[in-house]
Design a protein around this motif. Structure first.
Motif, mmCIF file in Angstrom:
data_model
loop_
_atom_site.group_PDB
_atom_site.id
_atom_site.type_symbol
_atom_site.label_atom_id
_atom_site.label_comp_id
_atom_site.label_asym_id
_atom_site.label_seq_id
_atom_site.Cartn_x
_atom_site.Cartn_y
_atom_site.Cartn_z
ATOM 1 N N ALA A 181 -11.131 -52.721 68.177
ATOM 2 C CA ALA A 181 -10.839 -51.654 67.211
ATOM 3 C C ALA A 181 -9.463 -51.043 67.482
ATOM 4 O O ALA A 181 -8.706 -50.763 66.543
ATOM 5 C CB ALA A 181 -11.918 -50.582 67.278
ATOM 6 N N ALA A 182 -9.137 -50.858 68.759
ATOM 7 C CA ALA A 182 -7.833 -50.284 69.094
ATOM 8 C C ALA A 182 -6.700 -51.255 68.774
ATOM 9 O O ALA A 182 -5.638 -50.855 68.302
ATOM 10 C CB ALA A 182 -7.794 -49.901 70.569
ATOM 11 N N MET A 183 -6.936 -52.558 69.024
ATOM 12 C CA MET A 183 -5.893 -53.549 68.749
ATOM 13 C C MET A 183 -5.671 -53.749 67.254
ATOM 14 O O MET A 183 -4.592 -54.173 66.845
ATOM 15 C CB MET A 183 -6.243 -54.885 69.405
ATOM 16 N N SER A 184 -6.683 -53.463 66.454
ATOM 17 C CA SER A 184 -6.475 -53.596 65.013
ATOM 18 C C SER A 184 -5.499 -52.535 64.500
ATOM 19 O O SER A 184 -4.814 -52.749 63.508
ATOM 20 C CB SER A 184 -7.805 -53.500 64.271
ATOM 21 N N GLU A 185 -5.444 -51.388 65.197
ATOM 22 C CA GLU A 185 -4.504 -50.349 64.801
ATOM 23 C C GLU A 185 -3.152 -50.512 65.484
ATOM 24 O O GLU A 185 -2.122 -50.278 64.868
ATOM 25 C CB GLU A 185 -5.081 -48.970 65.138
ATOM 26 N N ARG A 186 -3.165 -50.903 66.762
ATOM 27 C CA ARG A 186 -1.922 -51.079 67.521
ATOM 28 C C ARG A 186 -1.988 -52.389 68.293
ATOM 29 O O ARG A 186 -2.526 -52.443 69.395
ATOM 30 C CB ARG A 186 -1.737 -49.918 68.502
ATOM 31 N N PRO A 187 -1.452 -53.469 67.750
ATOM 32 C CA PRO A 187 -1.547 -54.779 68.403
ATOM 33 C C PRO A 187 -0.812 -54.867 69.745
ATOM 34 O O PRO A 187 -1.116 -55.739 70.551
ATOM 35 C CB PRO A 187 -0.908 -55.738 67.394
ATOM 36 N N GLU A 188 0.091 -53.960 70.023
ATOM 37 C CA GLU A 188 0.860 -54.050 71.267
ATOM 38 C C GLU A 188 0.052 -53.651 72.503
ATOM 39 O O GLU A 188 0.505 -53.845 73.630
ATOM 40 C CB GLU A 188 2.136 -53.195 71.186
#
Length: 142
Positions: A105-112
């Motif tokens: 879920a976090a990577m979907s918003e911020r892939p870095e």
């Protein structure tokens, strides 16, 4: 012959029937599966109790007391090792499930933040490795 090959013809139809029942009758199927799991667990616990009791009964009166006690300790250490691996694997599974879903879920918003998220998931997987280490130590004592 491998025991898993004997159980395969039973496992596949049972799994198919379980999926069919759960899709067709949701609430009734879940209640039935819970009752079946409790019955299987009671059978397994009875089998473990018989197996642990058979070690000391098989030693007989003619054997030395040290031999009877060492047979029980080895069996108990192996069961403890199995419990350590099973418990730590279940704990790791829950930890990876929660941290993995949060990481996605976090990577979907911020892939870095991929690297940091995978470190957290890897730390959760370390729980299973700790259980494996404890099991190896216990098997060494058996």
């Amino acid at each position: 012959m491998n025991p898993w090959l004997w159980t395969l013809p039973v496992i596949l139809p049972a799994a198919t029937a379980t999926v069919f029942c759960v899709k067709r009758w949701r609430k009734t199927a879940h209640t039935l599966l819970a009752a079946l799991n409790i019955a299987v667990m009671a059978g397994v616990l009875a089998l473990v109790a018989v197996a642990l009791g058979a070690g000391s009964a098989a030693a007989g009166e003619s054997a030395a007391p040290a031999a009877a006690s060492s047979a029980g300790v080895g069996g108990a250490a192996l069961i403890a090792a199995a419990i350590a691996v099973a418990g730590s694997s279940l704990g790791a599974a829950f930890a990876v499930a929660y941290t993995g879903s949060a990481a996605l879920a976090a990577m979907s918003e911020r892939p870095e933040i991929f690297g940091r998220a995978m470190v957290v998931v890897g730390l959760a997987e370390g729980i299973a490795i700790y259980g494996l280490i404890v099991a190896i130590i216990l098997i060494g004592l058996a």
